[in-house]
Design an enzyme around this catalytic site. Structure first.
Site, short mmCIF file in Angstrom:
data_model
loop_
_atom_site.label_atom_id
_atom_site.label_comp_id
_atom_site.label_asym_id
_atom_site.label_seq_id
_atom_site.Cartn_x
_atom_site.Cartn_y
_atom_site.Cartn_z
CG PHE A 1 15.35 -24.46 -1.49
CD1 PHE A 1 15.35 -23.23 -2.50
CD2 PHE A 1 14.37 -23.74 -0.53
CE1 PHE A 1 15.64 -21.43 -1.94
CE2 PHE A 1 14.52 -22.01 -0.08
CZ PHE A 1 14.89 -22.04 -0.87
CE1 TYR B 1 4.00 0.76 -9.56
CE2 TYR B 1 2.65 -0.66 -9.00
CZ TYR B 1 3.29 0.79 -8.53
OH TYR B 1 2.91 1.07 -7.23
CB CYS C 1 -31.31 15.58 11.77
SG CYS C 1 -29.94 14.83 12.80
CB CYS D 1 -30.16 16.51 16.38
SG CYS D 1 -30.25 17.27 14.88
CB CYS E 1 -28.79 17.55 9.74
SG CYS E 1 -28.97 17.98 11.70
P1 AMP Z 1 -4.89 4.94 -7.68
O1 AMP Z 1 -4.83 3.91 -5.80
O2 AMP Z 1 -6.94 4.65 -8.17
O3 AMP Z 1 -4.89 6.12 -7.11
O4 AMP Z 1 -4.07 4.16 -8.32
C1 AMP Z 1 -2.66 4.60 -7.96
C2 AMP Z 1 -2.35 3.29 -7.46
O5 AMP Z 1 -2.04 2.07 -9.21
C3 AMP Z 1 -1.03 3.27 -7.24
O6 AMP Z 1 0.04 3.15 -6.28
C4 AMP Z 1 -0.68 1.89 -7.40
O7 AMP Z 1 -0.38 1.10 -6.29
C5 AMP Z 1 -1.33 1.20 -8.65
N1 AMP Z 1 -0.77 0.51 -9.62
C6 AMP Z 1 -1.10 -0.79 -9.83
N2 AMP Z 1 -0.68 -1.86 -11.08
C7 AMP Z 1 0.07 -0.27 -11.08
C8 AMP Z 1 1.05 -0.14 -12.73
N3 AMP Z 1 1.44 -0.43 -12.93
N4 AMP Z 1 1.36 1.25 -12.63
C9 AMP Z 1 1.19 2.51 -11.40
N5 AMP Z 1 0.50 2.64 -10.61
C10 AMP Z 1 0.05 1.16 -10.61
ZN ZN Z 2 -28.58 16.30 13.43
#
Ligand code: AMP
Ligand code: ZN
Length: 664
Positions: free
Chosen positions: A34, A221, A402, A405, A420
């Site tokens: 390769f 996906y 706080c 401050c 605060c």
């Molecule tokens: P969250 O960030 O928790 O809102 O979840 C959304 C994120 O899950 C998406 O932006 C994807 O990056 C991630 N994700 C991972 N696996 C999958 C999947 N099989 N389908 C859709 N989203 C996925």
């Molecule tokens: Zn403060």
């Protein structure tokens, strides 16, 4: 053979070997052979630069340097996912779906890969662009780095659409992660904390040769495009596989929530056997037409749901509690813990939320506590191991003043948090407001970051965001690490922010509870800041989606003379405090008071455009039919039960032509 033909053939061969090795897991050539072919190609490309191709397999070794990653607006937003934690949550979700969809719904179950999301654009079968999720609206162009990832095909196979996006997750499998750490430790370097952060950090390396060295993988996906040759999510996974993408075979089709739960249960206990990190399952309505029908909330698709695996838990000792002051003055107690390993990272701090939470769980300094890592970055304390408590361990006396401050903290009725009240002089509040003002979604001031903002306050150069507009290069130069160029950039960046549209200025000035969406609503409704400042509680509350909490906060803000002064100063610096003529274009009140439900397939106009058109003209779009619905805009292939419901409630139906005619 001509050199050109030779080059083309070598590329084709190398792409095929690469696919066999990285996607199909079946090596058809020795590493040595390769490498020989690759070298041959490299030599030919050097000799005949006229046949260069940005997608040649030789580009996989990296070499490009990116100083600043270009910001790219996503053609289709990258949404988040809603979360669920139990079968009941899923059944509730199913009920919400059934309100909108007629007939049976199937689900695809996939794993939720825990890495960095990426959106790849292909045209004519070639990788054109790779963009990170960023804030979902826009991300960074990391194409050079992505090309070095062997599981990302540079050229596709089979018959694919002319142009489409495919989304996935860049992960760093455990094996490669551990190998990287081993060699770092051997070199006396600090090991990386966890695969996820290392994967996302790898995408933003300036030198793509460095990214090429990291054993990253890209798991795909979802397909996004207008002319996809598929009707369901499951089919898209299968199709993408045939084009040469790495799509895990684990995905299954489920016909009921019971079947979904079987998948969840199985992977919850077997995920440790997977070669990469996962943090849950993603369940998607399989039929793409049904997905379209369901649409999106402000944050997430209604047709998808994440099911979070139960978080890992460990116990450790609570050493002390710090109190942090946020931008709004809200106090957050933070636990300092005896360091402990949890889900791949060493945890030293955990959030305690507020005084009630501490009291409810009876958490005390000196206790052995249970710590859990949920979706958030900061882990949380979920309980106490009472059997380990000794007599000397006494209840927590919550802070009264706080920490920054020393002002006495206040807590209003019904509020879980202490505040605060010294908002004009408490340093984290002053700095926090400025940081918010300059942030990307607000005034997006180039050349000025949070750290510098803090420094400017500490050095007495500014005391609120309006002072930014008076800064001069000469004032900035004496600051530590401030070169002439950066000082100029900062001043120019500030100047340029006078172009930022009103709705973002409204978000930037930091009215409590006025987030991006609310700011947009208010801007659209009132058109300028003076009208908002004058608005009464009742007028504000009458605006769609503005509740009493927001209305009160807006009124309170404009009652404060300090804020009025700030607004006047912004005005004098030429900041946009009213909607521009441009953004008001096409805005009418024609549909005010009407609520529309859109259903079915349309031809003259896309569903998205239809929705925008309604909103631009003051109407409201809702996803399910109820007595509040004024009109149903019916496309082709609308479900029969929806039709029946509309008829039963006596709702007027329009087809797309009727609707457009009426509007224009
Ligand atoms: P969250 O960030 O928790 O809102 O979840 C959304 C994120 O899950 C998406 O932006 C994807 O990056 C991630 N994700 C991972 N696996 C999958 C999947 N099989 N389908 C859709 N989203 C996925
Ligand atoms: Zn403060």
């Amino acid at each position: 053979m001509t050199p050109k033909a030779q080059i083309l053939e070598l590329r084709k061969k190398l792409n095929a070997y690469n696919h066999a090795y990285y996607i199909l897991d079946s090596s058809t050539i020795s590493d040595f052979d390769f490498d020989m072919l690759l070298q041959q190609l490299q030599q030919l490309e050097q000799q005949y630069p006229e046949f260069d191709d940005p997608n040649s397999p030789t580009k996989r070794v990296g070499g490009g340097i990116t100083k600043n990653f270009e910001t790219v607006v996503h053609e289709n937003r990258m949404y988040s996912l809603d979360n669920s934690y139990s079968k009941e949550d899923l059944l509730d979700w199913e009920k919400r779906i059934q309100k909108i969809i007629d007939g049976p719904v199937n689900y695809t179950c996939e794993l939720k890969y825990d890495g960095a999301s990426i959106s790849l654009t292909y045209e004519q079968g070639k990788l054109i662009k790779a963009v990170t999720r960023g804030d979902g609206m826009q991300g960074d162009n990391v194409t050079e780095n992505i090309k070095t990832i062997k599981t990302v095909p540079l050229e596709l196979q089979g018959s694919f659409p002319e142009k489409f996006d495919i989304r996935g997750e860049i992960v760093l499998p455990f094996e490669g992660f551990e190998a990287m750490n081993k060699s770092r430790i051997a070199n006396g370097e600090e090991p990386y904390a966890n695969p996820r952060n290392t994967a996302s950090g790898s995408l933003k390396l300036q030198d793509s040769t460095e990214t090429a060295k990291r054993p990253l993988e890209c798991l795909l996906y979802s397909l996004v495009g207008t002319e996809l040759p598929v009707k369901s999510q499951f089919e898209s996974l299968e199709k993408a596989r045939t084009w040469g993408f790495k799509v895990p075979e684990i995905a299954t089709l489920a016909h009921t929530i019971e079947e979904v739960m079987d998948f969840v249960t199985y992977w919850d206990s077997n995920r440790s056997k997977l070669p990469y990190e996962t943090d849950g399952v993603v369940i998607k309505v399989n039929n793409l037409l049904q997905q379209e029908e369901l649409g999106y909330t402000a944050k997430a698709p209604r047709w998808a749901m994440a099911y979070k695996f139960k978080a890992e838990q460990v116990s450790t000792k609570l050493l002390s509690i710090d109190y942090q002051v946020g931008r709004t003055g809200a106090i957050t107690p933070v636990a300092n813990l005896s360091p402990v390993a949890l889900a791949g990272t060493i945890v030293k701090r955990a959030s305690l939320h507020n005084a009630d939470q501490i009291e409810k769980l009876d958490i005390r300094v000196g206790d052995t506590v249970y710590v859990e890592k949920g979706g958030e970055i900061i882990p949380k304390i979920v309980g106490v191991n009472i059997s380990q408590r000794t007599d000397t361990i006494i209840p927590v006396l919550y802070a009264t003043n706080c920490p920054e401050c020393n002002s006495e903290l206040i807590r209003s009725e019904g509020d879980a948090k202490h505040y605060c009240p010294n908002d004009e002089a408490c340093p984290p509040q002053v700095i926090g407001r400025i940081e918010h003002f300059i942030s990307r979604k607000a005034m997006d001031i180039d050349g000025l970051g949070g750290e510098t903002a803090g420094l400017l306050v500490k050095e007495g150069l500014i005391s609120d965001y309006t002072d930014l507009y008076k800064l001069t290069v000469d004032q900035l130069l004496p600051l530590e690490r401030m070169a002439k160029k950066s000082a100029e950039n900062l001043v120019n960046g500030v100047k340029a922010s006078s172009q930022i549209p009103f709705e973002r200025v409204l978000f930037a000035i930091g009215i409590r509870f006025v987030g991006e969406t609310v700011a947009k609503k208010l801007a659209k409704h009132f058109k300028n800041i003076d009208a908002i400042a004058k608005a009464s509680l009742e007028t504000l509350e009458a605006v769609d989606e503005i509740g009493i909490k927001i209305a009160e906060s807006v009124v309170l803000f404009f009652q404060n003379p300090v804020n009025i002064q700030k607004i006047d100063r912004l005005k004098s610096f030429g900041i946009q405090l009213e909607m521009s003529a441009e953004s008001q274009e096409g805005l009418t009140d024609k549909l005010t008071g009407n609520t529309y439900v859109i259903s079915g397939v349309f031809h003259q106009i896309s569903r998205k455009e239809l929705k925008e058109l309604i909103e631009k003209n003051g109407g409201k779009v809702s996803s399910s039919i109820s007595s509040k619905t004024s009109f149903l805009i019916a496309g082709d292939a609308m479900g029969p039960s929806k039709l029946a419901k509309a008829e039963k409630l006596g709702i007027t139906m329009l087809n797309e032509a009727d609707f457009l005619k009426e509007l224009l």
